[in-house]
Design a protein around this motif. Structure first.
Motif, PDB file in Angstrom:
ATOM      1  N   ASN A   1      18.130  35.436  34.991  1.00 61.74           N
ATOM      2  CA  ASN A   1      16.866  35.972  34.474  1.00 61.74           C
ATOM      3  C   ASN A   1      17.165  36.941  33.325  1.00 61.74           C
ATOM      4  O   ASN A   1      18.056  37.774  33.435  1.00 61.74           O
ATOM      5  CB  ASN A   1      16.109  36.753  35.569  1.00 61.74           C
ATOM      6  CG  ASN A   1      15.586  35.861  36.679  1.00 61.74           C
ATOM      7  OD1 ASN A   1      15.702  36.183  37.851  1.00 61.74           O
ATOM      8  ND2 ASN A   1      15.026  34.733  36.323  1.00 61.74           N
ATOM      9  N   GLY A   2      16.419  36.781  32.241  1.00 62.68           N
ATOM     10  CA  GLY A   2      16.578  37.705  31.111  1.00 62.68           C
ATOM     11  C   GLY A   2      17.765  37.386  30.209  1.00 62.68           C
ATOM     12  O   GLY A   2      18.088  38.159  29.312  1.00 62.68           O
TER      13      GLY A   2
ATOM     14  N   GLY B   1      18.074  35.067  27.947  1.00 67.13           N
ATOM     15  CA  GLY B   1      17.710  34.672  26.577  1.00 67.13           C
ATOM     16  C   GLY B   1      17.317  33.208  26.459  1.00 67.13           C
ATOM     17  O   GLY B   1      17.162  32.697  25.345  1.00 67.13           O
TER      18      GLY B   1
ATOM     19  N   ALA C   1      18.326  40.056  22.412  1.00 68.68           N
ATOM     20  CA  ALA C   1      17.999  39.121  23.504  1.00 68.68           C
ATOM     21  C   ALA C   1      18.808  37.836  23.343  1.00 68.68           C
ATOM     22  O   ALA C   1      19.236  37.224  24.313  1.00 68.68           O
ATOM     23  CB  ALA C   1      16.516  38.821  23.505  1.00 68.68           C
TER      24      ALA C   1
ATOM     25  N   GLU D   1      12.117  24.906  33.287  1.00 70.00           N
ATOM     26  CA  GLU D   1      12.040  24.978  34.751  1.00 70.00           C
ATOM     27  C   GLU D   1      10.999  23.990  35.294  1.00 70.00           C
ATOM     28  O   GLU D   1      10.020  24.381  35.928  1.00 70.00           O
ATOM     29  CB  GLU D   1      11.723  26.407  35.192  1.00 70.00           C
ATOM     30  CG  GLU D   1      12.793  27.373  34.735  1.00 70.00           C
ATOM     31  CD  GLU D   1      12.556  28.804  35.211  1.00 70.00           C
ATOM     32  OE1 GLU D   1      11.839  28.992  36.209  1.00 70.00           O
ATOM     33  OE2 GLU D   1      13.101  29.714  34.579  1.00 70.00           O
TER      34      GLU D   1
ATOM     35  N   LEU E   1      17.282  45.647  21.442  1.00 73.13           N
ATOM     36  CA  LEU E   1      17.902  44.664  22.344  1.00 73.13           C
ATOM     37  C   LEU E   1      18.181  43.345  21.633  1.00 73.13           C
ATOM     38  O   LEU E   1      17.276  42.747  21.045  1.00 73.13           O
ATOM     39  CB  LEU E   1      16.958  44.404  23.536  1.00 73.13           C
ATOM     40  CG  LEU E   1      17.357  43.278  24.473  1.00 73.13           C
ATOM     41  CD1 LEU E   1      18.458  43.730  25.437  1.00 73.13           C
ATOM     42  CD2 LEU E   1      16.160  42.761  25.263  1.00 73.13           C
TER      43      LEU E   1
HETATM   44  P1  ATP Z   1      14.107  33.900  32.922  1.00 77.91           P
HETATM   45  O1  ATP Z   1      15.187  33.102  33.591  1.00 77.91           O
HETATM   46  O2  ATP Z   1      13.729  35.093  33.744  1.00 77.91           O
HETATM   47  O3  ATP Z   1      12.940  33.094  32.446  1.00 77.91           O
HETATM   48  P2  ATP Z   1      15.189  34.082  30.173  1.00 77.91           P
HETATM   49  O4  ATP Z   1      16.625  33.744  30.128  1.00 77.91           O
HETATM   50  O5  ATP Z   1      14.225  33.035  29.773  1.00 77.91           O
HETATM   51  O6  ATP Z   1      14.826  34.634  31.621  1.00 77.91           O
HETATM   52  P3  ATP Z   1      14.044  35.671  28.034  1.00 77.91           P
HETATM   53  O7  ATP Z   1      12.609  35.525  28.432  1.00 77.91           O
HETATM   54  O8  ATP Z   1      14.501  34.898  26.862  1.00 77.91           O
HETATM   55  O9  ATP Z   1      15.003  35.404  29.278  1.00 77.91           O
HETATM   56  O10 ATP Z   1      14.305  37.219  27.771  1.00 77.91           O
HETATM   57  C1  ATP Z   1      15.529  37.720  27.240  1.00 77.91           C
HETATM   58  C2  ATP Z   1      15.439  39.237  27.094  1.00 77.91           C
HETATM   59  O11 ATP Z   1      14.507  39.550  26.056  1.00 77.91           O
HETATM   60  C3  ATP Z   1      14.952  39.957  28.333  1.00 77.91           C
HETATM   61  O12 ATP Z   1      15.680  41.172  28.448  1.00 77.91           O
HETATM   62  C4  ATP Z   1      13.497  40.242  28.037  1.00 77.91           C
HETATM   63  O13 ATP Z   1      13.071  41.431  28.677  1.00 77.91           O
HETATM   64  C5  ATP Z   1      13.488  40.406  26.538  1.00 77.91           C
HETATM   65  N1  ATP Z   1      12.218  39.993  25.931  1.00 77.91           N
HETATM   66  C6  ATP Z   1      11.652  38.765  26.005  1.00 77.91           C
HETATM   67  N2  ATP Z   1      10.495  38.721  25.300  1.00 77.91           N
HETATM   68  C7  ATP Z   1      10.322  39.947  24.774  1.00 77.91           C
HETATM   69  C8  ATP Z   1       9.327  40.556  23.924  1.00 77.91           C
HETATM   70  N3  ATP Z   1       8.279  39.842  23.499  1.00 77.91           N
HETATM   71  N4  ATP Z   1       9.492  41.838  23.576  1.00 77.91           N
HETATM   72  C9  ATP Z   1      10.564  42.549  23.986  1.00 77.91           C
HETATM   73  N5  ATP Z   1      11.543  42.050  24.766  1.00 77.91           N
HETATM   74  C10 ATP Z   1      11.430  40.770  25.167  1.00 77.91           C
END
Ligand code: ATP
Length: 303
Positions: A40-41, A43, A20, A157, A18
């Motif tokens: 959400n998710g 990055g 990210a 946040e 993935l």
């Molecule tokens: P949110 O608004 O929910 O906080 P976000 O934009 O901060 O989301 P991230 O936490 O950066 O999102 O995650 C981005 C992607 O990377 C997601 O699909 C998540 O599942 C994946 N991910 C995050 N950390 C890890 C990890 N340690 N191992 C594997 N995948 C991860």
């Protein structure tokens, strides 16, 4: 003062298969409040943690306060403050004691009483951390991030769980940081927060930056049509509207919606039409696309 505080080029973070973060560029200038938005998710946290030096990147160049966070030392860390998504107050310490403890870690900390006042915890200075409400704890988090007098502050946040009045207070505190010359990197899911606070916004979706701009111009918002919406008075139909308005009808359901680049002209035409017939339009509504409208359009998953 417009020198960049954060410069990111081609940043990529891969977890297994993935991406990210899939190759992003960012530039944040000194003294600005920068909002990083995305579903959400998308990055966001991954990016922020790389900038904070808490997470390794797969590829790309990153400079924060002129230093690569992956190789930064304690002096650099003193110049950066962070409010993380999750936090737990120091057990057994009051607000003031927590701040005294943290102040001891820094060479030139801010004044403790002034910092307590800045976040509006004056009346809770002698309260134990675990006895604070959720919103008050978040304020303590902000105070702890500020106590080292950092140049750059990451707020992940920061107002989640705040009541509307606490949110306004927090906005006041965050705007105050700009006046102190600080640079703020804010992530939030609240569009009104980004609208009120941010000098610039970047939207990330699926690991890519999909738009960047000011709250007023993001995603071409300033060029988007306004809408005029109203319920048709009894006994009339959209076909009775004057020709120039009929041409603007975007939706003629229970409420009629007109899409227009000249809302003032068309509101007048509509009012003239209604008044000439002795009709009222009590639920008339004229609006520009909100930041939320633009954000949803930008981040909508392709069908
Ligand atoms: P949110 O608004 O929910 O906080 P976000 O934009 O901060 O989301 P991230 O936490 O950066 O999102 O995650 C981005 C992607 O990377 C997601 O699909 C998540 O599942 C994946 N991910 C995050 N950390 C890890 C990890 N340690 N191992 C594997 N995948 C991860």
């Amino acid at each position: 003062m417009t020198d960049p505080v954060v410069v990111v080029r081609g940043l990529r973070k891969r977890y297994g298969g993935l991406d990210a973060v899939a190759g992003i560029d960012l530039e944040i200038r000194r003294g600005e409040i920068f909002a990083f938005l995305g579903p959400n998710g998308a990055g966001k946290t991954t990016t922020v943690e790389i900038l904070e030096g808490f997470r390794e990147r797969t590829e790309g160049e990153v400079s924060v306060l002129g230093v690569d966070p992956a190789h930064a030392g304690p002096q650099w860390r003193n110049r950066v403050g962070a409010v993380l998504q999750e936090s737990s107050p120091e057990f057994g310490l009051t607000v003031r004691e927590s701040l005294e403890l943290y102040a001891g870690y820094y060479e030139a900390p801010r004044d403790i009483e002034e910092t307590i006042r800045l976040v509006g915890l004056d009346e809770k200075a002698d309260t134990l951390g675990p006895q604070l409400s959720g919103g008050q704890r978040r304020r303590l988090d902000v105070a702890l991030a500020l106590i080292g007098d950092p140049e750059l502050i990451f707020l992940d946040e920061p107002t989640t769980g705040f009541d509307p009045s606490a949110r306004r207070t927090a906005w006041h505190v965050i705007s105050g940081l700009r006046e102190l010359g600080k640079t703020v990197f804010l992530t939030t899911h609240y569009m009104d927060e980004a609208e009120n606070l941010a000098d610039r916004i970047a939207v990330i979706a699926g690991g890519r930056i999909v738009a960047e701009g000011t709250p007023g111009t993001l995603g071409g918002r300033n060029r988007m049509a306004a809408t005029i919406a109203f319920s048709l008075p009894e006994g009339t139909s959209a076909d009775d509207l004057p020709e120039e308005l009929r041409a603007l009808v975007a939706d003629a359901g229970e409420r009629v919606t007109l899409a227009t680049d000249a809302p003032l002209v068309h509101v007048r035409a509509l009012a003239d039409w209604a008044l000439a017939r002795g009709l009222d339009l009590p639920d008339l509504d004229v609006r520009r696309p909100t930041l939320e409208d633009v954000y949803l359009e930008l981040t909508e998953a392709p069908a």
